[in-house]
Design a protein around this motif. Structure first.
Motif, PDB file in Angstrom:
ATOM      1  N   LEU A 107       0.834  -1.207   0.000  1.00 35.94           N
ATOM      2  CA  LEU A 107       0.000   0.000   0.000  1.00 35.94           C
ATOM      3  C   LEU A 107       0.867   1.255   0.000  1.00 35.94           C
ATOM      4  O   LEU A 107       0.618   2.201  -0.766  1.00 35.94           O
ATOM      5  N   VAL A 108       1.884   1.254   0.844  1.00 37.36           N
ATOM      6  CA  VAL A 108       2.811   2.396   0.884  1.00 37.36           C
ATOM      7  C   VAL A 108       3.501   2.566  -0.464  1.00 37.36           C
ATOM      8  O   VAL A 108       3.628   3.683  -0.987  1.00 37.36           O
ATOM      9  N   ALA A 109       3.946   1.457  -1.055  1.00 37.55           N
ATOM     10  CA  ALA A 109       4.666   1.522  -2.327  1.00 37.55           C
ATOM     11  C   ALA A 109       3.766   2.034  -3.444  1.00 37.55           C
ATOM     12  O   ALA A 109       4.205   2.825  -4.296  1.00 37.55           O
ATOM     13  N   ILE A 110       2.506   1.600  -3.467  1.00 37.06           N
ATOM     14  CA  ILE A 110       1.588   2.037  -4.524  1.00 37.06           C
ATOM     15  C   ILE A 110       1.288   3.526  -4.393  1.00 37.06           C
ATOM     16  O   ILE A 110       1.340   4.279  -5.374  1.00 37.06           O
ATOM     17  N   VAL A 111       0.958   3.962  -3.176  1.00 38.84           N
ATOM     18  CA  VAL A 111       0.618   5.373  -2.977  1.00 38.84           C
ATOM     19  C   VAL A 111       1.800   6.273  -3.325  1.00 38.84           C
ATOM     20  O   VAL A 111       1.667   7.249  -4.080  1.00 38.84           O
ATOM     21  N   VAL A 112       2.975   5.944  -2.794  1.00 40.39           N
ATOM     22  CA  VAL A 112       4.149   6.776  -3.035  1.00 40.39           C
ATOM     23  C   VAL A 112       4.631   6.635  -4.480  1.00 40.39           C
ATOM     24  O   VAL A 112       4.916   7.631  -5.158  1.00 40.39           O
ATOM     25  N   GLY A 113       4.723   5.398  -4.970  1.00 38.38           N
ATOM     26  CA  GLY A 113       5.259   5.170  -6.305  1.00 38.38           C
ATOM     27  C   GLY A 113       4.388   5.730  -7.414  1.00 38.38           C
ATOM     28  O   GLY A 113       4.885   6.424  -8.312  1.00 38.38           O
ATOM     29  N   VAL A 114       3.089   5.438  -7.363  1.00 45.38           N
ATOM     30  CA  VAL A 114       2.188   5.953  -8.399  1.00 45.38           C
ATOM     31  C   VAL A 114       2.081   7.468  -8.311  1.00 45.38           C
ATOM     32  O   VAL A 114       2.103   8.171  -9.330  1.00 45.38           O
ATOM     33  N   GLY A 115       1.966   7.998  -7.089  1.00 45.08           N
ATOM     34  CA  GLY A 115       1.853   9.444  -6.933  1.00 45.08           C
ATOM     35  C   GLY A 115       3.052  10.193  -7.483  1.00 45.08           C
ATOM     36  O   GLY A 115       2.908  11.130  -8.282  1.00 45.08           O
ATOM     37  N   THR A 116       4.242   9.784  -7.086  1.00 42.88           N
ATOM     38  CA  THR A 116       5.445  10.459  -7.579  1.00 42.88           C
ATOM     39  C   THR A 116       5.664  10.203  -9.066  1.00 42.88           C
ATOM     40  O   THR A 116       6.174  11.078  -9.785  1.00 42.88           O
ATOM     41  N   GLY A 117       5.272   9.028  -9.555  1.00 45.78           N
ATOM     42  CA  GLY A 117       5.421   8.744 -10.981  1.00 45.78           C
ATOM     43  C   GLY A 117       4.526   9.616 -11.841  1.00 45.78           C
ATOM     44  O   GLY A 117       4.957  10.114 -12.896  1.00 45.78           O
ATOM     45  N   VAL A 118       3.286   9.819 -11.398  1.00 43.62           N
ATOM     46  CA  VAL A 118       2.373  10.691 -12.142  1.00 43.62           C
ATOM     47  C   VAL A 118       2.862  12.136 -12.131  1.00 43.62           C
ATOM     48  O   VAL A 118       2.864  12.824 -13.160  1.00 43.62           O
ATOM     49  N   VAL A 119       3.284  12.592 -10.964  1.00 43.12           N
ATOM     50  CA  VAL A 119       3.786  13.966 -10.862  1.00 43.12           C
ATOM     51  C   VAL A 119       5.022  14.160 -11.729  1.00 43.12           C
ATOM     52  O   VAL A 119       5.171  15.183 -12.431  1.00 43.12           O
ATOM     53  N   ALA A 120       5.929  13.185 -11.725  1.00 44.41           N
ATOM     54  CA  ALA A 120       7.140  13.298 -12.527  1.00 44.41           C
ATOM     55  C   ALA A 120       6.828  13.331 -14.015  1.00 44.41           C
ATOM     56  O   ALA A 120       7.505  14.029 -14.794  1.00 44.41           O
ATOM     57  N   ALA A 121       5.806  12.592 -14.448  1.00 45.49           N
ATOM     58  CA  ALA A 121       5.445  12.581 -15.862  1.00 45.49           C
ATOM     59  C   ALA A 121       4.727  13.868 -16.271  1.00 45.49           C
ATOM     60  O   ALA A 121       5.000  14.428 -17.341  1.00 45.49           O
ATOM     61  N   VAL A 122       3.824  14.328 -15.423  1.00 50.28           N
ATOM     62  CA  VAL A 122       3.077  15.545 -15.754  1.00 50.28           C
ATOM     63  C   VAL A 122       3.978  16.769 -15.695  1.00 50.28           C
ATOM     64  O   VAL A 122       3.857  17.693 -16.517  1.00 50.28           O
ATOM     65  N   ARG A 123       4.896  16.800 -14.717  1.00 52.17           N
ATOM     66  CA  ARG A 123       5.816  17.929 -14.552  1.00 52.17           C
ATOM     67  C   ARG A 123       7.192  17.603 -15.120  1.00 52.17           C
ATOM     68  O   ARG A 123       8.216  17.887 -14.507  1.00 52.17           O
ATOM     69  N   ARG A 124       7.215  17.034 -16.285  1.00 48.99           N
ATOM     70  CA  ARG A 124       8.474  16.608 -16.887  1.00 48.99           C
ATOM     71  C   ARG A 124       9.379  17.815 -17.132  1.00 48.99           C
ATOM     72  O   ARG A 124       8.949  18.846 -17.663  1.00 48.99           O
ATOM     73  N   GLY A 125      10.662  17.654 -16.767  1.00 45.46           N
ATOM     74  CA  GLY A 125      11.626  18.714 -16.970  1.00 45.46           C
ATOM     75  C   GLY A 125      11.621  19.782 -15.906  1.00 45.46           C
ATOM     76  O   GLY A 125      12.402  20.739 -15.989  1.00 45.46           O
ATOM     77  N   ARG A 126      10.785  19.642 -14.871  1.00 41.96           N
ATOM     78  CA  ARG A 126      10.712  20.627 -13.796  1.00 41.96           C
ATOM     79  C   ARG A 126      11.229  20.001 -12.501  1.00 41.96           C
ATOM     80  O   ARG A 126      11.585  18.825 -12.448  1.00 41.96           O
ATOM     81  N   LEU A 192      10.353  -0.915  -3.450  1.00 43.26           N
ATOM     82  CA  LEU A 192       9.306  -1.192  -4.433  1.00 43.26           C
ATOM     83  C   LEU A 192       8.672   0.103  -4.928  1.00 43.26           C
ATOM     84  O   LEU A 192       8.317   0.219  -6.105  1.00 43.26           O
ATOM     85  N   ALA A 193       8.520   1.094  -4.037  1.00 39.58           N
ATOM     86  CA  ALA A 193       7.966   2.387  -4.448  1.00 39.58           C
ATOM     87  C   ALA A 193       8.831   3.040  -5.517  1.00 39.58           C
ATOM     88  O   ALA A 193       8.319   3.652  -6.467  1.00 39.58           O
ATOM     89  N   ALA A 194      10.144   2.907  -5.387  1.00 38.78           N
ATOM     90  CA  ALA A 194      11.044   3.480  -6.388  1.00 38.78           C
ATOM     91  C   ALA A 194      10.862   2.800  -7.745  1.00 38.78           C
ATOM     92  O   ALA A 194      10.856   3.466  -8.793  1.00 38.78           O
ATOM     93  N   VAL A 195      10.723   1.476  -7.737  1.00 35.67           N
ATOM     94  CA  VAL A 195      10.520   0.747  -8.991  1.00 35.67           C
ATOM     95  C   VAL A 195       9.191   1.137  -9.629  1.00 35.67           C
ATOM     96  O   VAL A 195       9.105   1.385 -10.841  1.00 35.67           O
ATOM     97  N   ILE A 196       8.129   1.202  -8.809  1.00 37.21           N
ATOM     98  CA  ILE A 196       6.814   1.587  -9.325  1.00 37.21           C
ATOM     99  C   ILE A 196       6.848   3.014  -9.872  1.00 37.21           C
ATOM    100  O   ILE A 196       6.249   3.325 -10.906  1.00 37.21           O
ATOM    101  N   MET A 197       7.552   3.907  -9.188  1.00 34.23           N
ATOM    102  CA  MET A 197       7.643   5.297  -9.639  1.00 34.23           C
ATOM    103  C   MET A 197       8.252   5.373 -11.033  1.00 34.23           C
ATOM    104  O   MET A 197       7.732   6.057 -11.929  1.00 34.23           O
ATOM    105  N   ARG A 198       9.358   4.680 -11.242  1.00 37.02           N
ATOM    106  CA  ARG A 198      10.044   4.753 -12.532  1.00 37.02           C
ATOM    107  C   ARG A 198       9.199   4.138 -13.650  1.00 37.02           C
ATOM    108  O   ARG A 198       9.135   4.679 -14.760  1.00 37.02           O
ATOM    109  N   GLN A 199       8.552   3.021 -13.358  1.00 38.01           N
ATOM    110  CA  GLN A 199       7.723   2.382 -14.380  1.00 38.01           C
ATOM    111  C   GLN A 199       6.464   3.199 -14.672  1.00 38.01           C
ATOM    112  O   GLN A 199       6.034   3.301 -15.823  1.00 38.01           O
ATOM    113  N   THR A 200       5.869   3.776 -13.626  1.00 43.45           N
ATOM    114  CA  THR A 200       4.686   4.610 -13.825  1.00 43.45           C
ATOM    115  C   THR A 200       5.034   5.844 -14.644  1.00 43.45           C
ATOM    116  O   THR A 200       4.281   6.240 -15.551  1.00 43.45           O
TER     117      THR A 200
END
Length: 318
Positions: A107-126, A192-200
């Protein structure tokens, strides 16, 4: 769907049989004599021979496996040679601890990984993407045991925010159970959160540049709808794959975290059985982990068709 489930159940049964053979042969290839471990280092050769005969270790391997397989078909995992307790009782007493820890970590990995992955993709280059990439790099670089020791030293002992060890069952006190499991779950789920973040992030970037996303934007869809409804939903297929593969791994790989935080879980039982050459417990533990992998992978295949209607569980496209 029914044909697919029947096929997978048949494959699962064959996998369990093969796994039982491999585990049975592999455990007996371990160095050391369990009869000597039971009888004690000072035991006479006659006593060791008697213990070996009592445990059935003096019989050929195929006879031992036949008796072992027959007991398995009756739901009997055997008896611990170290404590004399049925293996099923040992597993049912320790598996819930590891299961709760693994689910919390997922649960921790999904919340942190997906959240940071979405933010990193939407705010690319920032700067949000730089922070997310830095977090993933740090989480993948630092070993979990070292991170756990630092967390105990500073967060538990130094600041007193969390307990350094101990376990409370959720059935006894849910709030205290969450409180005691928070720190080990965060440590276990960080990698696991780091892996999910990068893949997301990678999947989100690919989906955001797809034709259907551009079409949705041209039709006037809001930014949040494009990100959450279209891009994120298709990206979750990758997340489900990772979670399915890692959940079984967390159940078997939480050994270090449980030892650091003093949790009476599956990991402690596994280590104790290996050190004492407790064949029945080792075999029972590995079979339970194998069964967990099979069930989780089957659930992942079913979830695929729910997340993406283009995927049919039975195979092929609609």
């Amino acid at each position: 769907m029914s044909r697919f489930l029947l096929t997978r159940l048949w494959q699962s049964a064959v996998t369990l049989v093969l796994a039982s053979m491999v585990v049975f042969a592999g455990v007996r290839a371990l160095p050391g004599d369990p009869a000597l471990a039971v009888a004690g280092e000072e035991a006479t050769p006659e006593t060791v021979a008697a213990v070996r005969a009592q445990l059935g270790l003096d019989q050929p391997l195929w006879v031992q496996y036949g008796r072992y397989a027959s007991n398995l078909l009756q739901g009997d995992l055997g008896t611990s040679v170290r404590t004399g307790t049925p293996v099923s009782e040992l597993i049912t007493g320790t598996l819930p601890v590891t299961a709760w820890l693994s689910l919390y970590a997922i649960l921790v990995a999904i919340v942190v990984g997906v959240g940071t992955g979405v933010v990193a993709a939407v705010r690319r280059g920032r700067w949000p993407e730089l922070v997310a990439n830095g977090f993933s790099l740090l989480a993948l670089s630092v070993p979990s045991f070292w991170l756990g020791l630092l967390a105990i030293l500073y967060l538990a002992v130094g600041l007193g925010w969390f307990p350094a060890s101990g376990y409370v069952a959720p059935s006894e006190d849910p709030l205290r159970a969450v409180y005691h499991l928070t720190l080990p779950a965060v440590i276990l789920g960080t990698g696991l959160a780091a892996v999910i973040m990068r893949q997301t992030r990678a999947s989100m970037l690919q989906n955001l540049s797809s034709d259907y996303v551009r079409t949705a934007r041209a039709k006037g869809a809001s930014r949040s709808a494009v990100v959450l409804r279209f891009a994120l939903r298709n990206s979750l297929v990758v997340v489900v794959t990772l979670v399915g593969l890692q959940l079984g791994g967390l159940i078997s790989g939480a050994v270090v975290t449980e030892r650091i935080f003093g949790l009476p879980g599956f990991g402690k039982l596994t280590l104790d059985s290996v050190f004492s050459r407790d064949y029945p417990v080792i075999e029972g533990v590995v079979l339970v982990v194998t069964l967990a992998y099979i069930v989780i992978n089957l659930a992942v295949d079913v979830v695929y068709s729910v997340l993406d209607p283009r995927i049919r569980v039975g195979g092929g496209a609609r």
